[in-house]
Scaffold this motif. Structure first.
Motif, short mmCIF file in Angstrom:
data_model
loop_
_atom_site.label_atom_id
_atom_site.label_comp_id
_atom_site.label_asym_id
_atom_site.label_seq_id
_atom_site.Cartn_x
_atom_site.Cartn_y
_atom_site.Cartn_z
N ARG A 1 0.17 -25.45 -32.24
CA ARG A 1 -0.21 -26.68 -33.09
C ARG A 1 -1.91 -26.79 -32.95
O ARG A 1 -2.27 -26.11 -32.16
CB ARG A 1 0.03 -28.00 -32.45
CG ARG A 1 -0.53 -29.30 -32.97
CD ARG A 1 0.02 -30.47 -32.28
NE ARG A 1 -0.30 -31.53 -32.79
CZ ARG A 1 -1.93 -32.23 -32.18
NH1 ARG A 1 -2.56 -31.72 -31.69
NH2 ARG A 1 -2.52 -33.43 -32.99
N ASP A 2 -2.56 -26.42 -34.38
CA ASP A 2 -4.23 -26.18 -34.31
C ASP A 2 -4.87 -27.75 -33.97
O ASP A 2 -4.17 -28.33 -34.67
CB ASP A 2 -3.60 -25.86 -35.74
CG ASP A 2 -5.82 -25.81 -35.89
OD1 ASP A 2 -6.28 -26.42 -36.06
OD2 ASP A 2 -5.34 -24.14 -36.91
N THR B 1 -7.22 -28.53 -34.30
CA THR B 1 -8.25 -28.89 -34.86
C THR B 1 -7.55 -29.72 -36.10
O THR B 1 -7.90 -30.46 -36.89
CB THR B 1 -9.35 -28.30 -35.78
OG1 THR B 1 -10.07 -27.42 -34.57
CG2 THR B 1 -9.91 -28.20 -36.93
N THR B 2 -6.77 -29.27 -37.19
CA THR B 2 -5.68 -30.10 -38.25
C THR B 2 -4.42 -30.81 -37.44
O THR B 2 -4.04 -31.37 -38.88
CB THR B 2 -5.58 -29.16 -39.14
OG1 THR B 2 -4.92 -27.77 -38.94
CG2 THR B 2 -6.66 -28.46 -39.26
N ALA B 3 -3.87 -30.56 -36.47
CA ALA B 3 -3.03 -31.42 -35.82
C ALA B 3 -1.47 -30.95 -37.02
O ALA B 3 -0.60 -30.96 -37.53
CB ALA B 3 -3.13 -32.66 -36.03
N VAL B 4 -2.24 -29.39 -37.44
CA VAL B 4 -0.85 -29.47 -37.98
C VAL B 4 0.05 -27.93 -37.72
O VAL B 4 0.00 -27.48 -36.63
CB VAL B 4 -1.24 -28.59 -38.81
CG1 VAL B 4 -0.30 -27.42 -40.09
CG2 VAL B 4 -1.83 -29.33 -40.29
N SER C 1 2.64 -24.99 -36.49
CA SER C 1 3.87 -23.76 -37.39
C SER C 1 4.57 -22.80 -36.28
O SER C 1 4.68 -23.22 -35.00
CB SER C 1 2.01 -22.57 -38.12
OG SER C 1 1.64 -22.62 -36.70
N ASN D 1 5.35 -31.55 -38.52
CA ASN D 1 4.10 -31.94 -39.44
C ASN D 1 4.32 -33.30 -40.24
O ASN D 1 4.00 -33.99 -40.89
CB ASN D 1 3.79 -30.78 -40.65
CG ASN D 1 3.15 -29.27 -39.95
OD1 ASN D 1 2.70 -29.76 -39.18
ND2 ASN D 1 3.44 -27.99 -40.32
#
Length: 298
Positions: free
Chosen positions: A148-149, A151-154, A156, A188
């Motif tokens: 989980r990024d 910064t972007t809360a995305v 992967s 997501n």
């Protein structure tokens, strides 16, 4: 034709030593119960035994691999089942959230519960074995399956979809791992819905389409997890059958090895009596002849 005394004594000693050696060999065989103590006892049977031993060693390795593989598949299945349970609870909440009579407070409470279930799901997806390797990251098991990024809360996928085959028989292998490469898409979509549900001014009607879309993505992901659970169970059945087959072959090999190397005591006893009688006769003849001189024939 005359025979020198030295030549006669040497020949008789050789005969006596040969009989003694054969008696000693028979005694060793009878004490151990094995017909083959050295390869020269029966070269053809010795080669057969070596082949059986080689096959037994291979079967032992296959069974060891199957035991380790069964443990890994059971571990995979247990954590996939945990993910499936989290998804089912998510689905119940999403079906409830799709009800148009919910208030903003109700939707916020649902969002909070979805966050907990999401965290539980990600934890199960990123579980490690006792050696610290991630279970669901393919061959890149040094990296977490779900990332989980911040910064972007995305979300992967951090691994790959390569498989790890384990040899369970001659020319037969079984995949020991599974991956969760499709899971980030669902996470997501879920994350976007959770952000909306956290809005205190949100109405049930405004979020209905997002809930139904998330529900559809969740159902697809849940179906994928169910398929992987079924694969783990199918693999367990296959390797159990392989283990049973290996055990049966091993039992047959052990019986064959026993039949090939086992001493026939009746035959050995007859041979021992024959060698004993021959040895006794040789000793008596040797003793009698050794006492003869030329004066006995004058």
């Amino acid at each position: 034709m005359r025979i020198a005394s030295t030549q006669y004594h040497s020949a008789m000693n050789a005969v006596l030593q040969d009989n003694n050696a054969k008696l000693a060999e028979l005694g060793q065989q009878m004490s151990s119960g094995n017909r083959l103590n050295v390869p020269s006892d029966d070269p053809i049977a010795s080669v057969r035994l070596l082949r059986l031993e080689r096959e037994e060693a291979a079967i032992g390795q296959y069974l060891s691999n199957i035991t380790a593989l069964s443990t890994r598949l059971s571990l995979n299945e247990a954590h996939l089942d945990s993910i499936s349970n989290d998804m089912m609870q998510m689905r119940d909440l999403l079906v409830w959230a799709a009800d148009g009579s919910n208030t903003a407070a109700d939707l916020q409470a649902m969002g909070s519960s979805l966050k907990s279930l999401r965290d539980s799901l990600v934890f199960s997806a990123n579980v490690r074995d006792q050696e610290g390797r991630y279970l669901f990251s393919g061959t890149a098991n040094g990296h977490a399956a779900i990332k989980r990024d911040v910064t972007t809360a995305v979300y992967s996928f951090g691994g790959n979809e390569d498989t790890i085959p384990v040899v369970v028989g001659h020319g037969v292998s079984q995949v020991s791992n599974t991956t969760l490469a499709q899971l980030p898409d669902m996470l997501n979509q879920l994350e976007a819905l959770i952000v909306k549900l956290d809005d205190p001014a949100l109405t049930a009607a405004a979020v209905g389409d997002d809930v139904r879309k998330t529900l559809g993505v969740l159902d697809s992901a849940h179906q994928m997890i169910g398929s992987k659970i079924a694969q783990q169970g199918g693999a367990q059945n296959i390797i159990k059958m392989m283990a049973d087959n290996h055990s049966n072959v091993s039992l047959a090999n052990q019986k064959n090895a026993t039949d090939i190397g086992r001493l026939d005591y009746a035959e050995a006893f007859i041979k021992m009596n024959a060698y004993t009688l021959a040895l006794q006769a040789s000793q008596k003849a040797y003793g009698k002849v050794s006492q003869l001189t030329l004066f006995n024939v004058i």
